[in-house]
Design a protein around this motif. Structure first.
Motif, mmCIF file in Angstrom:
data_model
loop_
_atom_site.group_PDB
_atom_site.id
_atom_site.type_symbol
_atom_site.label_atom_id
_atom_site.label_comp_id
_atom_site.label_asym_id
_atom_site.label_seq_id
_atom_site.Cartn_x
_atom_site.Cartn_y
_atom_site.Cartn_z
ATOM 1 N N SER A 87 35.955 35.485 41.090
ATOM 2 C CA SER A 87 35.802 36.768 40.746
ATOM 3 C C SER A 87 37.041 37.027 39.936
ATOM 4 C CB SER A 87 36.229 37.567 41.965
ATOM 5 O OG SER A 87 36.199 38.856 42.077
ATOM 6 N N HIS A 88 38.303 36.349 40.184
ATOM 7 C CA HIS A 88 39.272 36.698 39.391
ATOM 8 C C HIS A 88 38.981 36.313 37.755
ATOM 9 C CE1 HIS A 88 43.381 36.788 37.879
ATOM 10 N NE2 HIS A 88 43.476 35.548 37.333
ATOM 11 N N ARG B 190 35.478 30.943 50.864
ATOM 12 C CA ARG B 190 36.374 32.315 50.368
ATOM 13 C C ARG B 190 37.215 32.155 49.452
ATOM 14 N NH1 ARG B 190 38.103 33.054 55.210
ATOM 15 N NH2 ARG B 190 40.185 32.018 55.079
ATOM 16 N N GLN B 191 38.099 30.993 49.214
ATOM 17 C CA GLN B 191 38.846 30.705 48.016
ATOM 18 C C GLN B 191 38.015 30.709 46.738
ATOM 19 O OE1 GLN B 191 41.742 27.406 48.846
ATOM 20 N NE2 GLN B 191 41.446 27.646 50.899
ATOM 21 N N ARG C 2 35.140 31.959 46.128
ATOM 22 C CA ARG C 2 34.533 33.280 45.589
ATOM 23 C C ARG C 2 35.454 34.045 44.981
ATOM 24 N NH1 ARG C 2 31.192 32.611 50.478
ATOM 25 N NH2 ARG C 2 32.737 33.694 51.611
ATOM 26 N N THR C 3 36.865 34.096 45.629
ATOM 27 C CA THR C 3 37.845 34.892 45.128
ATOM 28 C C THR C 3 38.398 34.347 43.811
ATOM 29 O OG1 THR C 3 38.628 35.288 47.452
ATOM 30 C CG2 THR C 3 39.978 35.802 45.607
ATOM 31 N N PRO D 235 40.328 40.420 41.819
ATOM 32 C CA PRO D 235 39.975 40.915 43.210
ATOM 33 C C PRO D 235 41.495 41.213 43.663
ATOM 34 C CG PRO D 235 40.315 38.302 43.079
ATOM 35 C CD PRO D 235 40.170 38.955 41.739
ATOM 36 N N HIS E 229 41.586 41.512 47.073
ATOM 37 C CA HIS E 229 41.628 40.896 48.559
ATOM 38 C C HIS E 229 40.343 39.712 48.374
ATOM 39 C CE1 HIS E 229 37.569 42.820 49.398
ATOM 40 N NE2 HIS E 229 38.237 44.034 49.009
ATOM 41 N N PRO E 230 40.577 38.762 49.262
ATOM 42 C CA PRO E 230 39.702 37.881 49.493
ATOM 43 C C PRO E 230 38.260 38.212 49.469
ATOM 44 C CG PRO E 230 41.254 37.407 51.011
ATOM 45 C CD PRO E 230 41.547 38.710 50.464
ATOM 46 N N ASN E 231 37.221 37.625 48.946
ATOM 47 C CA ASN E 231 35.650 38.194 48.884
ATOM 48 C C ASN E 231 35.443 39.203 48.204
ATOM 49 O OD1 ASN E 231 34.961 35.728 50.219
ATOM 50 N ND2 ASN E 231 35.428 36.727 52.461
ATOM 51 N N ASN E 232 36.649 39.800 47.383
ATOM 52 C CA ASN E 232 36.434 41.207 46.691
ATOM 53 C C ASN E 232 35.258 40.920 45.791
ATOM 54 O OD1 ASN E 232 38.582 43.186 44.737
ATOM 55 N ND2 ASN E 232 36.754 43.608 46.185
#
Length: 226
Positions: free
Chosen positions: A60-61, A53-54, A56-57, A112, A114-117
């Motif tokens: 994304s950022h 999760r960390q 992926r987030t 993102p 939120h997480p997994n955004n």
């Protein structure tokens, strides 16, 4: 929470992995460590799901920031919010899908949120019109978890300018009930709520039922008898 020094190490591994073109799984292994070494060569003892999760987030950022910088360099003046048309998209992202912002607008959401955004931006003109198609999955499961014989009924493509709201309105009752939940579905059908009303724009998430009730006691009483 990860201690500040350890957080910096993790962030470095993530950024380094992305710059080298490593997959999420490869970056996760660098952080988690290898099973053969009983994970002693890893940085974190967190669960694999938490680390994924960390990663992926963070990806994304970095990706979103890079896209925006690239768009600016190309002279793009407007960007359009593009959420994912499936059952795993949150109520907030669904509510802003299709919104158009000037690229330098300080009010523009910074993904993102939120997480997994998975929500991002695509370049567009002031009207927001873009060419092509966008995929949809009328299910909360990942594509790989949907049996092949079911996919033709649940997976497809729509015009690229179809918003999540329009996609949702075209979806079947089962998908709508599953995505909203029983009580929110009743508010949607009988209380004539649009999906926008389920989103909290300040906290960038969906409202809880208690919060919706506080905001609209009358509709709750009429629809849900509360």
């Amino acid at each position: 929470d990860i201690a500040a020094s350890l957080r910096k190490k993790v962030e470095h591994v993530i950024r380094d992995g992305i710059s080298q073109g490593q997959t999420n799984q490869q970056i996760v292994q660098r952080i988690k460590g290898r099973k053969a070494n009983n994970y002693k060569d890893g940085l974190l003892k967190s669960s694999r799901e938490s680390i994924e999760r960390q990663v992926r987030t963070a990806r994304s950022h970095i990706s979103t920031a890079t896209y925006i910088d690239t768009y600016k360099a190309l002279g793009v003046e407007y960007v359009k919010v593009v959420a994912t048309l499936d059952g795993r998209t949150c109520e907030y992202c669904a509510s802003i899908d299709g919104d158009v912002y000037a690229i330098d607008d300080p009010a523009r959401p910074r993904f993102p949120v939120h997480p997994n955004n998975r929500t991002t931006y695509v370049p567009c003109d002031k009207s927001g019109e873009i060419a092509g198609l966008r995929p949809f999955v009328m299910d909360e499961r990942k594509v790989k978890d949907i049996p092949k014989e079911e996919r033709k009924h649940l997976i497809g493509q729509l015009d690229a300018n179809t918003s999540f709201k329009e996609f949702f309105e075209q979806s079947d009752e089962f998908f709508q009930r599953t995505w909203l939940g029983k009580s929110k579905y009743e508010l949607y059908k009988k209380g004539e709520y649009s999906i926008d009303k389920f989103a909290d724009p300040l906290n960038k998430r969906g409202y809880t039922l208690a919060e919706l009730k506080a905001l609209d006691q009358k509709t709750f009483n009429n629809v849900l008898g509360e």
